[in-house]
Design a protein around this motif. Sequence first.
Motif, short mmCIF file in Angstrom:
data_model
loop_
_atom_site.label_atom_id
_atom_site.label_comp_id
_atom_site.label_asym_id
_atom_site.label_seq_id
_atom_site.Cartn_x
_atom_site.Cartn_y
_atom_site.Cartn_z
N ALA A 138 1.34 -1.44 -16.75
CA ALA A 138 1.89 0.05 -16.93
C ALA A 138 1.22 0.46 -17.97
O ALA A 138 1.06 0.12 -18.99
CB ALA A 138 3.27 -0.33 -16.73
N GLY A 139 0.99 1.73 -17.75
CA GLY A 139 0.51 2.48 -18.92
C GLY A 139 -0.41 4.03 -18.29
O GLY A 139 -0.44 4.19 -17.16
N LYS A 140 -1.06 4.39 -19.27
CA LYS A 140 -1.79 5.67 -18.73
C LYS A 140 -3.05 5.30 -17.88
O LYS A 140 -3.30 6.01 -17.06
CB LYS A 140 -2.47 6.37 -20.15
N SER A 141 -3.38 4.09 -18.02
CA SER A 141 -4.54 3.70 -17.20
C SER A 141 -4.10 3.57 -15.60
O SER A 141 -4.85 3.32 -14.77
CB SER A 141 -5.34 2.49 -17.77
N PHE A 145 2.11 2.23 -11.24
CA PHE A 145 2.16 0.74 -11.35
C PHE A 145 3.43 0.48 -10.57
O PHE A 145 4.39 1.24 -10.43
CB PHE A 145 2.85 0.53 -13.01
N ILE A 146 3.60 -0.57 -9.85
CA ILE A 146 4.34 -1.13 -8.66
C ILE A 146 5.76 -1.74 -9.69
O ILE A 146 5.37 -2.76 -10.27
CB ILE A 146 3.86 -2.01 -7.75
N LYS A 147 6.69 -1.29 -9.58
CA LYS A 147 7.90 -1.89 -10.35
C LYS A 147 8.62 -2.73 -9.32
O LYS A 147 9.27 -3.74 -9.83
CB LYS A 147 8.76 -0.87 -10.86
N GLN A 149 9.18 -4.11 -4.87
CA GLN A 149 8.49 -3.98 -3.42
C GLN A 149 8.76 -2.74 -2.77
O GLN A 149 7.93 -2.41 -2.11
CB GLN A 149 9.01 -5.35 -2.73
N LEU A 150 9.79 -1.93 -3.10
CA LEU A 150 9.94 -0.52 -2.25
C LEU A 150 8.79 0.22 -2.91
O LEU A 150 8.25 1.30 -1.98
CB LEU A 150 11.23 -0.04 -2.83
N ASP A 151 8.25 0.18 -3.89
CA ASP A 151 7.03 1.02 -4.48
C ASP A 151 5.70 0.61 -3.70
O ASP A 151 4.84 1.30 -3.87
CB ASP A 151 6.78 0.67 -6.04
N LEU A 152 5.85 -0.32 -2.90
CA LEU A 152 4.55 -0.85 -2.17
C LEU A 152 4.26 0.04 -0.73
O LEU A 152 3.34 0.02 -0.25
CB LEU A 152 4.54 -2.03 -1.59
N ALA A 153 5.24 1.04 -0.59
CA ALA A 153 4.92 1.84 0.41
C ALA A 153 3.48 2.81 0.37
O ALA A 153 3.57 3.40 -0.61
CB ALA A 153 6.23 2.89 0.66
N HIS A 154 2.83 2.75 1.55
CA HIS A 154 1.76 3.51 1.55
C HIS A 154 0.47 2.86 0.63
O HIS A 154 -0.52 3.66 0.45
CB HIS A 154 1.74 4.90 1.51
N LYS A 155 0.82 1.84 0.13
CA LYS A 155 -0.43 1.39 -0.92
C LYS A 155 -1.24 0.52 -0.23
O LYS A 155 -0.95 -0.21 0.78
CB LYS A 155 0.32 0.62 -1.95
N ILE A 202 -10.40 -1.97 -7.31
CA ILE A 202 -9.46 -1.88 -6.49
C ILE A 202 -8.25 -1.95 -7.34
O ILE A 202 -8.30 -2.17 -8.61
CB ILE A 202 -9.22 -3.07 -5.57
N SER A 203 -7.10 -1.21 -6.56
CA SER A 203 -5.90 -1.29 -7.34
C SER A 203 -4.94 -2.18 -7.42
O SER A 203 -4.30 -2.60 -8.30
CB SER A 203 -5.07 0.11 -6.77
N TYR A 204 -4.75 -2.81 -6.09
CA TYR A 204 -4.00 -4.31 -5.92
C TYR A 204 -4.54 -5.29 -5.22
O TYR A 204 -5.24 -5.20 -4.32
CB TYR A 204 -2.64 -3.50 -5.27
N ALA A 205 -4.14 -6.39 -5.33
CA ALA A 205 -4.31 -7.60 -4.54
C ALA A 205 -3.19 -8.55 -4.55
O ALA A 205 -2.29 -8.30 -5.39
CB ALA A 205 -5.56 -8.04 -5.24
#
Length: 272
Positions: A138-141, A145-147, A149-155, A202-205
């Motif tokens: 998490a940060g400006k870069s 940031f996924i906190k 599992q609910l934040d995974l929507a549309h990722k 890539i953003s997530y793996a």
Amino acid sequence: MKLKGKYIKYLIPAIVLIILAIFFTREESETGKPRDYAEIKKSKILRVVTEYNSLSYYVDGDTISGFQYELINAFAKDKGLRLDITPEMSFDKRLKGLSNGKFDIIAYNIPVTTELKDSILLTTPIVLNKQVLVQRKAGKSNPAFIKSQLDLAHKILHVEKGSPSILRIKNLSNEIGEAIYIKEVEKYGSEQLMALVAHGNISYAVCDQSIALASIDSFPQLDIHTDISFTQFYSWGVSKHSPVLLDTLNSWLKEFTKSEEYKRIYKKYYKG
């Protein structure tokens, strides 16, 4: 530098022959059939596939190391077999190689799921493991940031081609009631996917927690604390046409996992 005509005359047929040889070799491997233990014992060669990474199997100078390598090598030695091991990054290709007889065993952490039990035989559990999300800290870069599992929507989550984690991600999508997109990558394994995330390609793996823990020191900018799956048993896999091989492996694993040698190998590669 230009080739003279007479060299081209001989070069073209040679290229054609090479292409035909490759084609027929592939056809032969694709039409092969799985071997059971009697055939393996007769040939004195055990054909194994695993993933190349710093936990399972890797080469350091003139030394081969890795948890999966040391374990399957101990089995091969006990049974008087020569180990023929192939690194393959695609889980999908490992399964295909098992089904067409190219490989006898997938010596890699495979989650014990009902779906996989329908297609291959799984050995007695070897380790406990789970799937985790790999993302930048998490940060400006990384404002996305996924906190939870609910934040995974549309990722978009990147995984190995044919990875068992695909089914878990689809189930997770149903659980949160939102779409989670999956991008299968054929040429890269878990460590390579982690590197792509670390460098912002890539953003997530999604990868095995064990591999993530073994590699995280090389990627201090990454976060691996969001679980994708529950902790579950992981096993090796053999073809459904190799029941005696399965019984032989299970009997050996039952005894070997109680030994001091197994404890030494486990502590060498697994943290915690």
